[in-house]
Design a protein around this motif. Structure first.
Motif, PDB file in Angstrom:
ATOM      1  N   LEU A 104       0.830  -1.207   0.000  1.00  0.00           N
ATOM      2  CA  LEU A 104       0.000   0.000   0.000  1.00  0.00           C
ATOM      3  C   LEU A 104       0.865   1.257   0.000  1.00  0.00           C
ATOM      4  O   LEU A 104       0.652   2.177  -0.793  1.00  0.00           O
ATOM      5  CB  LEU A 104      -0.938  -0.001   1.200  1.00  0.00           C
ATOM      6  N   MET A 105       1.851   1.307   0.892  1.00  0.00           N
ATOM      7  CA  MET A 105       2.688   2.502   0.975  1.00  0.00           C
ATOM      8  C   MET A 105       3.526   2.685  -0.284  1.00  0.00           C
ATOM      9  O   MET A 105       3.727   3.804  -0.743  1.00  0.00           O
ATOM     10  CB  MET A 105       3.578   2.453   2.220  1.00  0.00           C
ATOM     11  N   MET A 106       3.999   1.586  -0.882  1.00  0.00           N
ATOM     12  CA  MET A 106       4.751   1.716  -2.125  1.00  0.00           C
ATOM     13  C   MET A 106       3.861   2.276  -3.231  1.00  0.00           C
ATOM     14  O   MET A 106       4.303   3.093  -4.031  1.00  0.00           O
ATOM     15  CB  MET A 106       5.365   0.377  -2.516  1.00  0.00           C
ATOM     16  N   SER A 107       2.593   1.881  -3.260  1.00  0.00           N
ATOM     17  CA  SER A 107       1.687   2.429  -4.280  1.00  0.00           C
ATOM     18  C   SER A 107       1.401   3.909  -4.004  1.00  0.00           C
ATOM     19  O   SER A 107       1.256   4.699  -4.936  1.00  0.00           O
ATOM     20  CB  SER A 107       0.391   1.622  -4.354  1.00  0.00           C
ATOM     21  N   GLU A 108       1.341   4.279  -2.727  1.00  0.00           N
ATOM     22  CA  GLU A 108       1.162   5.693  -2.377  1.00  0.00           C
ATOM     23  C   GLU A 108       2.360   6.507  -2.860  1.00  0.00           C
ATOM     24  O   GLU A 108       2.223   7.656  -3.275  1.00  0.00           O
ATOM     25  CB  GLU A 108       0.996   5.859  -0.862  1.00  0.00           C
ATOM     26  N   HIS A 109       3.538   5.918  -2.805  1.00  0.00           N
ATOM     27  CA  HIS A 109       4.740   6.615  -3.266  1.00  0.00           C
ATOM     28  C   HIS A 109       4.684   6.895  -4.763  1.00  0.00           C
ATOM     29  O   HIS A 109       5.232   7.899  -5.218  1.00  0.00           O
ATOM     30  CB  HIS A 109       5.988   5.806  -2.918  1.00  0.00           C
TER      31      HIS A 109
END
Length: 167
Positions: A104-109
């Motif tokens: 999730l956080m990588m996609s937010e990045h």
């Protein structure tokens, strides 16, 4: 503000134990990351001033102040997510939750990367026009610094922390 790199033996290909993950998460929490709020606020003020002062100049960075405000909001949202959800989960969480949170956080990045590309476009890759006033030149330098600080933070998380979790 210069922040020390994460102190970790992990590399993107390393296997992370729960202790490694908890230590990295604690380091991230302690050191923060990305651009400082003072730099972001200063960049927004400078952009407003440059847009107003150079309103008749066709090369001025039109919409930069609004874009910086949107970038600031997005960075704030990510910091809150990391601080209140992800980092505590990394410290205490199970493998399945860690995998989901990391993805999730990588996609937010990726969303932040899109905003950074637009920042480069609005500032013409941080180049002021020849003979530009000092405020315009200062704005270009500060925007360049903001991007560098944010990219360094994202890289630390993506290439060290999340990559270790996903292996």
């Amino acid at each position: 503000m210069n922040r020390p790199a994460l102190q970790t033996p992990l590399t993107p290909r390393a296997s992370a134990s729960h202790g490694d993950v908890a230590r990295l998460a604690a380091q991230l929490r302690e050191r923060g990351g990305g651009p400082s709020w003072a730099d972001i606020a200063e960049a927004i003020q400078l952009a407003q001033r440059v847009e107003a002062r150079h309103a008749r100049d066709p090369d001025r960075p039109v919409g930069l102040a609004d874009h910086l405000a949107a970038l600031s909001s997005r960075v704030h949202t990510l910091r809150v997510q990391e601080e209140h959800s992800l980092l505590p989960l990394l410290i205490t969480g199970g493998r399945r939750a860690l995998d989901l949170a990391s993805r999730l956080m990588m996609s937010e990045h990726v969303d932040v990367e899109v905003l950074l590309l637009r920042l480069r476009e609005l500032t013409r890759t941080y180049a002021s026009r020849l003979g530009a006033a000092e405020d315009w030149c200062a704005l270009s330098r500060l925007c360049n610094k903001l991007e560098a600080d944010l990219r360094a933070h994202l890289r630390q998380e993506d290439e060290v922390l999340y990559a270790a979790l996903l292996n």
